[in-house]
Design a protein around this motif. Sequence first.
Motif, PDB file in Angstrom:
ATOM      1  N   LEU A  26     -53.937 -16.945   5.146  1.00  0.00           N
ATOM      2  CA  LEU A  26     -54.160 -16.239   3.893  1.00  0.00           C
ATOM      3  C   LEU A  26     -55.541 -15.606   3.932  1.00  0.00           C
ATOM      4  O   LEU A  26     -56.542 -16.298   4.143  1.00  0.00           O
ATOM      5  N   ALA A  27     -55.601 -14.291   3.773  1.00  0.00           N
ATOM      6  CA  ALA A  27     -56.887 -13.595   3.663  1.00  0.00           C
ATOM      7  C   ALA A  27     -57.164 -13.384   2.182  1.00  0.00           C
ATOM      8  O   ALA A  27     -56.239 -13.152   1.403  1.00  0.00           O
ATOM      9  N   TYR A  28     -58.419 -13.477   1.801  1.00  0.00           N
ATOM     10  CA  TYR A  28     -58.788 -13.243   0.410  1.00  0.00           C
ATOM     11  C   TYR A  28     -60.273 -12.929   0.321  1.00  0.00           C
ATOM     12  O   TYR A  28     -61.037 -13.190   1.243  1.00  0.00           O
ATOM     13  N   VAL A  29     -60.667 -12.364  -0.803  1.00  0.00           N
ATOM     14  CA  VAL A  29     -62.060 -12.035  -1.074  1.00  0.00           C
ATOM     15  C   VAL A  29     -62.581 -13.033  -2.099  1.00  0.00           C
ATOM     16  O   VAL A  29     -61.896 -13.336  -3.077  1.00  0.00           O
ATOM     17  N   SER A  31     -50.639 -13.458   5.983  1.00  0.00           N
ATOM     18  CA  SER A  31     -50.403 -12.842   7.296  1.00  0.00           C
ATOM     19  C   SER A  31     -48.902 -12.656   7.482  1.00  0.00           C
ATOM     20  O   SER A  31     -48.097 -13.332   6.830  1.00  0.00           O
ATOM     21  N   PRO A  32     -48.490 -11.740   8.352  1.00  0.00           N
ATOM     22  CA  PRO A  32     -47.065 -11.489   8.559  1.00  0.00           C
ATOM     23  C   PRO A  32     -46.254 -12.738   8.929  1.00  0.00           C
ATOM     24  O   PRO A  32     -45.100 -12.851   8.542  1.00  0.00           O
ATOM     25  N   TRP A  34     -53.088  -6.728   6.441  1.00  0.00           N
ATOM     26  CA  TRP A  34     -52.935  -7.261   7.800  1.00  0.00           C
ATOM     27  C   TRP A  34     -52.278  -6.235   8.697  1.00  0.00           C
ATOM     28  O   TRP A  34     -51.435  -5.458   8.254  1.00  0.00           O
ATOM     29  N   SER A  35     -52.602  -6.269   9.976  1.00  0.00           N
ATOM     30  CA  SER A  35     -51.861  -5.474  10.958  1.00  0.00           C
ATOM     31  C   SER A  35     -50.477  -6.101  11.094  1.00  0.00           C
ATOM     32  O   SER A  35     -50.293  -7.281  10.785  1.00  0.00           O
ATOM     33  N   PRO A  36     -49.478  -5.339  11.550  1.00  0.00           N
ATOM     34  CA  PRO A  36     -48.119  -5.881  11.667  1.00  0.00           C
ATOM     35  C   PRO A  36     -48.027  -7.144  12.531  1.00  0.00           C
ATOM     36  O   PRO A  36     -47.214  -8.019  12.257  1.00  0.00           O
ATOM     37  N   ASP A  37     -48.883  -7.261  13.546  1.00  0.00           N
ATOM     38  CA  ASP A  37     -48.847  -8.446  14.410  1.00  0.00           C
ATOM     39  C   ASP A  37     -49.730  -9.585  13.902  1.00  0.00           C
ATOM     40  O   ASP A  37     -49.773 -10.658  14.495  1.00  0.00           O
ATOM     41  N   GLY A  38     -50.461  -9.357  12.802  1.00  0.00           N
ATOM     42  CA  GLY A  38     -51.317 -10.386  12.231  1.00  0.00           C
ATOM     43  C   GLY A  38     -52.624 -10.592  12.972  1.00  0.00           C
ATOM     44  O   GLY A  38     -53.381 -11.501  12.652  1.00  0.00           O
ATOM     45  N   GLY A  39     -52.919  -9.743  13.933  1.00  0.00           N
ATOM     46  CA  GLY A  39     -54.135  -9.904  14.729  1.00  0.00           C
ATOM     47  C   GLY A  39     -55.368  -9.253  14.141  1.00  0.00           C
ATOM     48  O   GLY A  39     -56.484  -9.568  14.553  1.00  0.00           O
ATOM     49  N   LYS A  40     -55.170  -8.335  13.198  1.00  0.00           N
ATOM     50  CA  LYS A  40     -56.312  -7.630  12.607  1.00  0.00           C
ATOM     51  C   LYS A  40     -56.187  -7.579  11.086  1.00  0.00           C
ATOM     52  O   LYS A  40     -55.085  -7.621  10.539  1.00  0.00           O
ATOM     53  N   LEU A  41     -57.335  -7.450  10.454  1.00  0.00           N
ATOM     54  CA  LEU A  41     -57.411  -7.188   9.025  1.00  0.00           C
ATOM     55  C   LEU A  41     -58.091  -5.847   8.815  1.00  0.00           C
ATOM     56  O   LEU A  41     -59.098  -5.552   9.468  1.00  0.00           O
TER      57      LEU A  41
END
Length: 181
Positions: free
Chosen positions: A27-30, A21-22, A66-73
């Motif tokens: 950490l996002a992952y598949v 995330s920004p 990630w979105s720039p604000d870290g609120g969305k993927l």
Amino acid sequence: RLPCCAFRANTGFANMFPACSPDGKKLAYVSTKNADYFSQSSLFVYDFTAGEEKLVQSGVRTDMTWSPDGGKLYYARATRDNPHWSYQFDLYAYDLAAEEETRITEGRRAISPALSPDGRWALTAPLDRPTRLVLLPTGAGSPRTLALPGLTRFLWTSFFPDGQRIVVVDDSIVRGTTTRG
């Protein structure tokens, strides 16, 4: 000694596409986790501060951003939710606070979105036309096709920090171009 933010996936024969995330706190992952097939992969988010992992969305098999604000993927997911009931990838946004998924495209066959630094555009390549790129608005607006002469097969793309240029990797060369057009 491990770096300050370490994560070790203990399950899954495929753990892929890690994206921090920004703010560096998640950490996002598949991962396939306990599934037997790659087609059963899902999108997860690990929170380094809380030490917790959360399933975000099932059926995700491509990388995300990630979105720039870290609120969305933003990610692609295959679905048969279309007039012909054919299996197609489309882009989605997942709002982490609201725990809500929003479909961005319908029938675009889009994968691997790269988000502009301001979050207004997602750049992707259609699976049925890997020799072109499409700028898709994440809100109001119309899609724009980018002509990239000589592109043989899209592999990866990203925006420069200025949001006006992109870099594209295809199966033969790395190219730079402008998003203005």
